[in-house]
Design a protein around this motif. Structure first.
Motif, mmCIF file in Angstrom:
data_model
loop_
_atom_site.group_PDB
_atom_site.id
_atom_site.type_symbol
_atom_site.label_atom_id
_atom_site.label_comp_id
_atom_site.label_asym_id
_atom_site.label_seq_id
_atom_site.Cartn_x
_atom_site.Cartn_y
_atom_site.Cartn_z
ATOM 1 N N LEU A 33 2.987 -1.831 -1.875
ATOM 2 C CA LEU A 33 3.716 -0.632 -1.454
ATOM 3 C C LEU A 33 5.199 -0.930 -1.301
ATOM 4 O O LEU A 33 6.064 -0.209 -1.827
ATOM 5 C CB LEU A 33 3.131 -0.137 -0.131
ATOM 6 N N ASP A 34 5.486 -2.041 -0.604
ATOM 7 C CA ASP A 34 6.890 -2.383 -0.386
ATOM 8 C C ASP A 34 7.578 -2.688 -1.703
ATOM 9 O O ASP A 34 8.735 -2.319 -1.922
ATOM 10 C CB ASP A 34 6.994 -3.588 0.561
ATOM 11 N N ALA A 37 8.373 0.502 -3.387
ATOM 12 C CA ALA A 37 9.455 1.193 -2.684
ATOM 13 C C ALA A 37 10.797 0.564 -3.029
ATOM 14 O O ALA A 37 11.769 1.262 -3.318
ATOM 15 C CB ALA A 37 9.206 1.154 -1.176
ATOM 16 N N THR A 60 8.146 4.130 4.253
ATOM 17 C CA THR A 60 7.699 2.750 4.053
ATOM 18 C C THR A 60 7.815 1.964 5.348
ATOM 19 O O THR A 60 6.897 1.220 5.721
ATOM 20 C CB THR A 60 8.530 2.075 2.952
ATOM 21 N N ASN A 64 4.704 0.256 7.390
ATOM 22 C CA ASN A 64 4.722 -1.161 7.770
ATOM 23 C C ASN A 64 4.557 -1.336 9.274
ATOM 24 O O ASN A 64 3.814 -2.195 9.729
ATOM 25 C CB ASN A 64 6.030 -1.807 7.307
#
Lengths: 546, 384
Positions: A33-34, A37, A60, A64
């Motif tokens: 995901l990071d 992003a 994001t 987290n």
């Protein structure tokens, strides 16, 4: 001891065994995901898309946080679902409202910068100005190259494109260089007789070329040389020039300035708006138009009235037939009930779109099987085959027929279940008190039944109120109602009307108005849901008192 | 709400038993006296008359499509209830027409419906656990929001969904470019280094979580960068006006309803089961996967079926989102048939065959599980 706890142990000795799969799952998912992003960041910065950028960073960071912080533990379970719910359910609801505030429709689809770009790409061939002489090589059907000679004697040879094609960047232009390309110039006049095996075209051949005056040769630093006859070309010049300071578009052909009208989203040249325009916020106009603009109000009211009538009639008939059948099969001495039940639920079990399409074939006026079937009856009334899908009245009947066919099994199932759930001792008590079986039904069974299935009936009303597939696939809303600005038909319901407004039909798309009407439908749905809730409460009270 | 939810729950539990044990065959009631024929005629015959009439009404189109699908003559006018000669040609020809790729549409429909139903069910099942078993501030508000959101049928937002996906396609449709790959490589390597040192410094596993995430991010970035630089292909799934976009849209569609339903079922599972597991040292995730999820299998099965059929039937969003004919779902593909009355009349046999193939799997599932689906639908949308 302390030293060992500091844990300079190499990877894998102590730590990995105790890490559960949950840890690795979290690690992997968050990492992906990071990464995505971070990947998106430069795109968004490049596009100056600050809003999306902010949402992305906050989102994001939030995700987290949720998966790191212990106190956010319960939220961790929600994040996957919430993510899609927010993006594809809650955001679209608000976005629909946002669209409804715009004049977002054909001719006003783009944003202002996009429209300015489009205008500034338009070119024209000025009356005065340099005239190039042109020679074509190749074959009239294609594989052309063109030699363009300027007045100062400089020569460019290139592959032409159509003026409809996009303009290439200067550095993408690939000119043919005679120093590296074989050519034949036997008469030595400087104009070759053939280049790279392509013979020079005669004037007659040039005239055979389709759309010869559409051909364009791109010349670096100069622009596009447009063919005018078969032998000459002119340099095209930018037609519109946008002036940021005054927010006006200068039309160099007509020599006038076209100020931007930011209320309607058009540049206005000498009093007339020019296309395309851009989308602007027009406030609640789309909502008020439905009430005040006769060209929209009249079809809207017609559609709305039919929509309500359609839903009421359909649900009533479905319920009546379903209830009748449920009572019919109540008798426990009856045989083959399972077989009947299996057959009767087929219309409900078939995917609706398939049934409706098949019905459309069966309702065909000339070849349709329904007309064949009822021929003995229609023969009594003058041997006319019924125009099920093309006559306003019959089309409405057809839509109702098909929708009842699709829905009565559901009511049958629901009513059967509800009938069995009514306690036998209540009826028994009625009988003991001397009620006839008719009284028992109307005074005891039916009220209890209605209370328990009322929420379902309301839900069914809500469903049929928006029963898009049945209308759209059977009649497409038709036969058309003539005389209105908007595409609308006799059997259109609100949702199919909205669909036609927003889809690319002959009269263009009107997203703004469609979104506004969508909101109207939404309000009706909400009211139905609230009523349904009330009934559910009432239901609880009734059963609570038993 | 509580009572009907209870009903649903009971219905769904019964479905579970039915799935595992099978139907008890219908029995004659022992106490009933044998009816004389006269009495049967007087008391039951009319019921059969009504039943046969209704069955005829229900079967009318179905008989026609089944018979027409085997008819040698393809036109509507030539179709008979019992065709003069039968063939399977109509079925075969469905699968080798490049203009109307039925096989592809059927595959698309099943692919999209399966993917969406499975993922949606999973996400709802997980979310419902938090609502049913964990206590946290905002839980009631969250439930209320879900209840409100589920009132809004997603297809009403088709204008917004279309414009949104259109925009998304403009933004990321190009995929990952080479300069981006370079950027990814630099940032990824930096993150890898940082994560590595942070990992080494960490005291215990708990502290290793964030260095782990940094490491993973870096590794993923480097991998993506390498892929993006070696091929000129889209690395990101191109979410736009295509199948991927449609799946994305549908995923948000009924999560609210499903979560609400599943939570209702979880509430009916005794808390004592969790407690005893917790005493034995089970974590929430273990309680969820080892206790709650297995017990909820029947309700999940029904929700899966309902979502599947709902997606299979969906028309509005699909027709706005899908542009390429090869990406069409079965619903919008089949609708191409009825674009003109000429095609309906001349190609009725093929239409019928397509209807049988597309309808049969759904009909079988629906008829088998009808009682339980009615119970499940009570809470959410209604079909028909």
């Amino acid at each position: 001891m302390v030293e060992r706890e500091k844990g300079r142990a190499p990877f894998g000795v102590l730590p990995f065994r105790t890490l559960g799969p949950g840890f690795w799952l979290r690690l992997f998912t968050l990492g992906m995901l990071d990464a995505l992003a971070i990947y998106a960041l430069p795109f968004l910065i490049q596009q100056h898309n600050w809003l999306v950028l902010a949402v992305l960073i906050l989102g994001t960071a939030g995700i987290n946080y949720v998966y790191f912080a212990k106190r956010a533990f319960p939220i961790r379970w929600l994040v996957p679902g919430l993510f899609f719910l927010l993006i594809m359910m809650i955001y679209p609801i608000f976005y629909t409202f946002w669209v409804a505030l715009h004049n977002w429709s054909t001719g006003h689809i783009l944003t202002k910068p996009q429209v300015v770009d489009l205008f500034e790409q338009q070119v024209f061939e000025p009356e005065v100005g340099e005239r190039f002489s042109v020679v074509l090589y190749g074959h009239p059907d294609g594989d052309l190259i063109i030699r363009v000679e300027r007045e100062d004697g400089s020569v460019f040879i290139g592959v032409p494109r159509s003026s409809n094609d996009p303009v290439p960047e200067d550095d993408a232009i690939d000119l043919i260089d005679l120093a590296t390309t074989p050519f034949v110039d036997d008469d030595g006049d400087g104009v070759p007789e053939s280049i790279d095996g392509r013979p020079r075209l005669t004037l007659g051949e040039v005239l055979q070329i389709q759309d010869v005056n559409r051909l364009v040769v791109d010349i670096p630093d100069l622009g596009e040389a447009r063919l005018q006859t078969g032998t000459s070309a002119k340099l095209a010049e930018q037609r519109f020039v946008y002036d940021e300071a005054t927010s006006a578009m200068l039309d160099r052909v007509r020599g006038i300035s076209c100020p931007a009208d930011d209320a309607t989203g058009n540049f206005v040249c000498a009093g007339a708006p020019i296309d395309p325009g851009w989308r602007v916020v027009i406030g609640l106009d789309n909502f008020t138009d439905v009430a005040t603009d006769a060209r929209i109000r009249e079809p809207f009211v017609k559609v709305f009235v039919w929509n309500v009538a359609f839903a009421v009639i359909v649900v009533t008939l479905q319920l009546a037939i379903g209830l009748l059948l449920a009572i019919n099969f109540q008798d426990r001495r009856m045989r083959a009930k399972k077989l009947y039940r299996a057959i009767l639920i087929l219309p409900w079990a078939m995917p609706a779109f398939i049934s409706v399409i098949v019905w459309r074939a069966l309702l065909n006026q000339r070849f349709g099987k329904l007309n064949d079937l009822i021929e003995p009856v229609t023969n009594l009334f003058g041997n006319d085959r019924i125009p099920w899908l093309t006559d306003p009245i019959w089309a409405k009947a057809a839509v109702i027929l098909v929708t009842v066919w699709l829905g009565f099994p559901y009511m049958f199932l629901v009513a059967s279940g509800a009938l069995q759930a009514i306690p036998e001792d209540l009826k028994e008590a009625g009988r003991v008190d001397g009620a006839t079986s008719r009284q028992v039904f109307w005074r005891i069974t039916f009220p209890l039944l209605m209370v328990s299935i009322a929420p379902l009936v309301i839900a069914s009303f809500g469903f049929n109120f928006n029963n898009f597939i049945n209308i759209f696939l059977l009649t497409e809303g038709g036969p058309p109602l003539v005389g209105y600005d908007v595409p609308v038909g006799h059997t259109d319901i609100l949702i199919s009307f909205t669909y036609n407004l927003a889809s690319a039909s002959g009269r263009g798309q009107n997203f703004g108005l469609a979104a506004a009407i969508t909101f109207f439908i939404f309000m009706i749905v909400v009211i139905l849901s609230i009523v349904s809730f009330r009934f559910t409460k009432k239901l609880e009270e009734v059963y609570g008192n038993l | 709400m509580a009572t009907s939810r209870g009903d649903t729950t009971r219905g769904l539990t019964a479905f579970g038993e039915y799935l595992t044990r099978g139907f008890g065959a219908g029995r004659r009631h022992k106490g009933d006296p044998r009816l004389s024929f006269a009495r049967w005629l007087r008391e039951l015959a009319w019921r059969h008359v009504v039943g046969i009439l209704a069955a005829g009404f229900a079967l009318f189109p179905i008989i026609w499509i089944i018979s027409a699908s085997f008819n040698t003559v393809p036109s509507l006018s030539a179709s008979r209830i019992i065709p003069e000669s039968m063939t399977l040609e109509n079925y075969r020809s469905l699968f080798d027409d490049p203009d109307l790729p039925f096989g592809k549409w059927l595959f698309n429909s099943f692919q999209i419906a399966f993917l969406v139903s499975a993922l949606q069910m999973l996400m709802s099942a997980i979310a419902a656990y938090s609502f049913a078993r964990l206590r946290w501030a905002g839980r009631r508000v969250g439930l209320l929001v879900i209840l409100l959101v589920q009132m809004f049928p997603q297809f009403l937002a088709f204008v917004a969904v279309f414009l949104l996906l259109n925009r998304l396609e403009e933004m990321i449709g190009g995929g990952l470019q080479v300069p981006m790959a370079l950027f990814g490589a630099i940032v990824g390597t930096a993150l890898l280094a940082w994560g590595f040192f942070a990992w080494r410094k960490a005291m215990d596993n708990r502290e290793r979580l964030w260095p782990g995430v940094v490491l993973g991010t870096g590794a993923a970035l480097v991998v993506l960068a390498v892929v993006a630089s070696s091929y000129d292909v889209t690395v990101l799934p191109g979410i736009g006006l295509n199948k991927a976009g449609l799946v994305f849209v549908y995923l948000g569609g009924s999560i609210g309803v499903n979560t609400w339903l599943i939570k209702g079922f979880y509430d009916s599972i005794p808390m004592a089961l969790d407690e005893s597991a917790r005493v034995d040292g089970a974590s929430d995730w273990q309680i969820f996967t080892k206790i709650i999820l297995p017990l909820a299998r029947p309700v999940l099965a029904v929700i899966f079926i309902i979502s599947f059929v709902f997606i299979y039937n969906e028309y509005i969003l699909a027709s706005f989102v899908l542009r390429d004919v090869s990406q069409y779902t079965y619903a919008i593909g089949l609708a191409l048939f009825v674009e003109s009355d000429v095609t309906i009349a001349s190609e009725f046999a093929r239409l019928a065959a397509a209807a049988v193939i597309g309808g049969l799997p759904i009909v079988v599932v629906y008829v088998a599980a009808s009682e339980y689906i009615v119970g499940g639908l009570t809470q959410g949308a209604v079909k028909g």
